[in-house]
Write an enzyme that holds these catalytic residues in place. Structure first.
Site, PDB file in Angstrom:
ATOM      1  N   ARG A  66     -10.727  -2.753   5.640  1.00  0.00           N
ATOM      2  CA  ARG A  66      -9.901  -3.662   6.455  1.00  0.00           C
ATOM      3  C   ARG A  66      -9.829  -3.200   7.913  1.00  0.00           C
ATOM      4  NH1 ARG A  66      -5.606  -0.608   8.731  1.00  0.00           N
ATOM      5  NH2 ARG A  66      -3.744  -0.666   7.443  1.00  0.00           N
ATOM      6  N   GLN A  95     -13.601   6.663   8.725  1.00  0.00           N
ATOM      7  CA  GLN A  95     -13.537   5.267   9.181  1.00  0.00           C
ATOM      8  C   GLN A  95     -14.835   4.782   9.830  1.00  0.00           C
ATOM      9  OE1 GLN A  95     -10.990   3.374   8.414  1.00  0.00           O
ATOM     10  NE2 GLN A  95      -9.877   5.124   7.581  1.00  0.00           N
ATOM     11  N   LYS A 140       0.867  -1.193   0.000  1.00  0.00           N
ATOM     12  CA  LYS A 140       0.000   0.000   0.000  1.00  0.00           C
ATOM     13  C   LYS A 140       0.893   1.228   0.000  1.00  0.00           C
ATOM     14  CE  LYS A 140      -2.823   1.138   3.512  1.00  0.00           C
ATOM     15  NZ  LYS A 140      -3.991   0.963   4.371  1.00  0.00           N
ATOM     16  N   ASP A 164     -19.570  13.578  17.723  1.00  0.00           N
ATOM     17  CA  ASP A 164     -18.359  14.135  17.107  1.00  0.00           C
ATOM     18  C   ASP A 164     -18.264  15.593  17.554  1.00  0.00           C
ATOM     19  OD1 ASP A 164     -16.561  13.262  14.322  1.00  0.00           O
ATOM     20  OD2 ASP A 164     -16.541  15.369  14.940  1.00  0.00           O
ATOM     21  N   SER A 209      -6.012  -0.819  18.031  1.00  0.00           N
ATOM     22  CA  SER A 209      -5.342  -1.101  16.759  1.00  0.00           C
ATOM     23  C   SER A 209      -4.642   0.145  16.236  1.00  0.00           C
ATOM     24  CB  SER A 209      -6.342  -1.613  15.722  1.00  0.00           C
ATOM     25  OG  SER A 209      -7.218  -0.586  15.310  1.00  0.00           O
ATOM     26  N   GLY A 252      -8.170   5.135  16.705  1.00  0.00           N
ATOM     27  CA  GLY A 252      -7.414   6.364  16.406  1.00  0.00           C
ATOM     28  C   GLY A 252      -6.076   6.329  17.152  1.00  0.00           C
ATOM     29  N   ALA A 253      -5.559   7.523  17.538  1.00  0.00           N
ATOM     30  CA  ALA A 253      -4.326   7.620  18.339  1.00  0.00           C
ATOM     31  C   ALA A 253      -3.227   6.705  17.789  1.00  0.00           C
ATOM     32  CB  ALA A 253      -4.612   7.311  19.807  1.00  0.00           C
TER      33      ALA A 253
HETATM   34  N1  NAD Z   1      -6.264   1.446  13.463  1.00  0.00           N
HETATM   35  C1  NAD Z   1      -6.184   1.487  12.157  1.00  0.00           C
HETATM   36  O1  NAD Z   1      -5.888   0.499  11.492  1.00  0.00           O
HETATM   37  C2  NAD Z   1      -6.509   2.774  11.447  1.00  0.00           C
HETATM   38  C3  NAD Z   1      -6.683   2.801  10.055  1.00  0.00           C
HETATM   39  C4  NAD Z   1      -7.040   3.992   9.440  1.00  0.00           C
HETATM   40  C5  NAD Z   1      -7.188   5.150  10.200  1.00  0.00           C
HETATM   41  N2  NAD Z   1      -6.967   5.080  11.550  1.00  0.00           N
HETATM   42  C6  NAD Z   1      -7.114   6.265  12.400  1.00  0.00           C
HETATM   43  O2  NAD Z   1      -8.481   6.427  12.730  1.00  0.00           O
HETATM   44  C7  NAD Z   1      -8.730   7.797  13.066  1.00  0.00           C
HETATM   45  C8  NAD Z   1      -9.944   8.269  12.300  1.00  0.00           C
HETATM   46  O3  NAD Z   1      -9.621   8.257  10.912  1.00  0.00           O
HETATM   47  P1  NAD Z   1     -10.597   8.928   9.837  1.00  0.00           P
HETATM   48  O4  NAD Z   1     -10.030   8.604   8.521  1.00  0.00           O
HETATM   49  O5  NAD Z   1     -11.997   8.546  10.141  1.00  0.00           O
HETATM   50  O6  NAD Z   1     -10.377  10.478  10.174  1.00  0.00           O
HETATM   51  P2  NAD Z   1     -11.371  11.663   9.881  1.00  0.00           P
HETATM   52  O7  NAD Z   1     -10.559  12.908   9.938  1.00  0.00           O
HETATM   53  O8  NAD Z   1     -12.193  11.383   8.675  1.00  0.00           O
HETATM   54  O9  NAD Z   1     -12.373  11.631  11.143  1.00  0.00           O
HETATM   55  C9  NAD Z   1     -11.965  11.892  12.449  1.00  0.00           C
HETATM   56  C10 NAD Z   1     -13.150  12.474  13.196  1.00  0.00           C
HETATM   57  O10 NAD Z   1     -12.795  12.610  14.573  1.00  0.00           O
HETATM   58  C11 NAD Z   1     -13.443  13.782  15.062  1.00  0.00           C
HETATM   59  N3  NAD Z   1     -12.841  14.168  16.319  1.00  0.00           N
HETATM   60  C12 NAD Z   1     -11.604  14.684  16.551  1.00  0.00           C
HETATM   61  N4  NAD Z   1     -11.431  14.874  17.880  1.00  0.00           N
HETATM   62  C13 NAD Z   1     -12.573  14.451  18.488  1.00  0.00           C
HETATM   63  C14 NAD Z   1     -12.999  14.371  19.837  1.00  0.00           C
HETATM   64  N5  NAD Z   1     -12.231  14.786  20.846  1.00  0.00           N
HETATM   65  N6  NAD Z   1     -14.224  13.881  20.106  1.00  0.00           N
HETATM   66  C15 NAD Z   1     -15.037  13.473  19.099  1.00  0.00           C
HETATM   67  N7  NAD Z   1     -14.684  13.523  17.794  1.00  0.00           N
HETATM   68  C16 NAD Z   1     -13.473  13.995  17.495  1.00  0.00           C
HETATM   69  C17 NAD Z   1     -13.273  14.777  13.923  1.00  0.00           C
HETATM   70  O11 NAD Z   1     -14.168  15.869  14.035  1.00  0.00           O
HETATM   71  C18 NAD Z   1     -13.543  13.888  12.704  1.00  0.00           C
HETATM   72  O12 NAD Z   1     -14.907  13.891  12.335  1.00  0.00           O
HETATM   73  C19 NAD Z   1      -7.443   8.531  12.719  1.00  0.00           C
HETATM   74  O13 NAD Z   1      -6.694   8.721  13.892  1.00  0.00           O
HETATM   75  C20 NAD Z   1      -6.730   7.582  11.786  1.00  0.00           C
HETATM   76  O14 NAD Z   1      -5.335   7.761  11.761  1.00  0.00           O
HETATM   77  C21 NAD Z   1      -6.658   3.933  12.166  1.00  0.00           C
END
Ligand code: NAD
Length: 322
Positions: free
Chosen positions: A110, A138, A67, A159, A294, A220-221
């Protein structure tokens, strides 16, 4: 060679197929038949961007691919998205390029599927309420995956961005009863299964609000200085990780309490591979609180990409090119 665009990816695979492919992949990794190096980062200083390369080779399943994700935070200024992602699926016997897949949808599928797999092992069988904190890209896939493994009747969502919350509720409403709320505790107190899918650097709810028997997927995180779950949640939970290697190098949710002496490495119960191979049991009582953390793993991409490719051949979907 086949090209699978966003629409093809959305329609080709069911969540059950994705979760089953991931289960096979986690077993393969646990049984030592995978080669998944740490992702390679290429900085592009002039444009304040970076490329991330995530290769994987599974020798037993005979799957390989990479990827490529680009993150260019200034792109929105010129009307382009910050992130592009592409998957290149190769034949590990010859190196031939088999397919090019749209990578953002693949990642959503995934990542959702991995939470679904963890939920299958860790959530109470009778889980009916799902809570979502963070309703971005996500979150939709998280809902679909968790609905595939538990009889979810009601979804509560929060959110910090009310526009994104509203858009999410509109998108998810065909999938079930969804209620937007104005404070995270309203989500947490209702949830049998809880997902945190935010970009927050600080905890997004209080662990005091968790009811016994809840299962949490914290996705997240993804950096050592970021966390979505607080110390109370960590201390109250049985913790399972996607991989120890990834979480112990990237997940602030675990690394921050570890640095503060509040969590020991030995207190992390196991990884998802331990559960799918039966080395460790998943949920052991109706009351325990379980936390699946994760950060993502390149194996997850290759197994889902490969499954999509196989199905596209069977059903004559996607675009063929010589
Ligand atoms: N674990 C994994 O395999 C994996 C894979 C892809 C993405 N991620 C992570 O998942 C997270 C979400 O990704 P995404 O693509 O949906 O991002 P995104 O930017 O589309 O969505 C994130 C959302 O979180 C909200 N947010 C931020 N702080 C907040 C809080 N304190 N309370 C409530 N909502 C809050 C934002 O307003 C936004 O709507 C990211 O940290 C990303 O890196 C993890």
């Amino acid at each position: 060679m086949v090209i699978l665009n966003r629409n093809d990816m959305e329609l080709l695979l069911t969540m059950d197929e994705i979760i089953n492919a991931l289960e096979e992949g986690f077993r393969e990794v646990k049984e030592g038949r995978s080669f998944v190096p740490v992702r390679f980062r290429l900085e592009v200083k002039e444009f304040e961007g970076e490329f991330l390369y995530m290769p994987a080779y599974l020798s037993g399943l005979k799957q390989s691919g990479t990827k490529i994700v680009s993150v260019f935070p200034k792109n929105p200024l010129i009307g382009k998205p910050t992130i592009y992602a592409t998957y290149l699926l190769n034949d590990p016997a010859t190196g031939e390029l088999l397919a090019i897949l749209e990578g953002a949808t693949l990642t959503g599928l995934r990542t959702g599927g991995t939470s679904g797999l963890a939920t299958r092992y860790l959530a109470r069988e009778d889980s009916k309420t799902l809570g979502i904190i963070g309703t971005g890209f996500q979150a939709f896939y998280q809902v679909r995956a968790i609905q595939a493994v538990r009889p979810i009747e009601t979804i509560w969502a929060y959110d910090i961005d009310s526009k994104r919350l509203k858009e999410f509720c509109e998108k998810v409403s065909p999938l079930g009863n969804i209620y937007p709320v104005s404070h995270p505790h309203e989500v947490v107190r209702q949830s049998d299964v809880l997902v945190t899918s935010t970009t927050s650097k600080t905890p997004v709810f209080s662990g005091r609000d968790l009811k016994s028997g809840t299962h949490i997927n914290a996705i997240g995180a993804f950096r050592p200085d970021m966390r979505e779950v607080d110390e109370e949640t960590i201390l109250r939970s049985k913790i399972v990780v996607d991989t120890f290697e990834g979480c112990l190098s990237e997940a602030g949710d675990l690394l921050i309490p570890m640095a503060e002496g509040k969590l020991k490495r030995e207190s992390i119960y196991g990884d998802l591979g331990d559960l799918v191979t039966g080395k460790k049991r998943g949920r052991e009582s109706q009351e325990e609180i379980t936390l699946f953390k994760s950060v993502g793993f390149a194996m997850e991409d290759v197994v889902v990409a490969h499954r999509a490719y196989k199905k596209a051949l069977q059903e004559n979907k996607g675009q063929r090119i010589e």
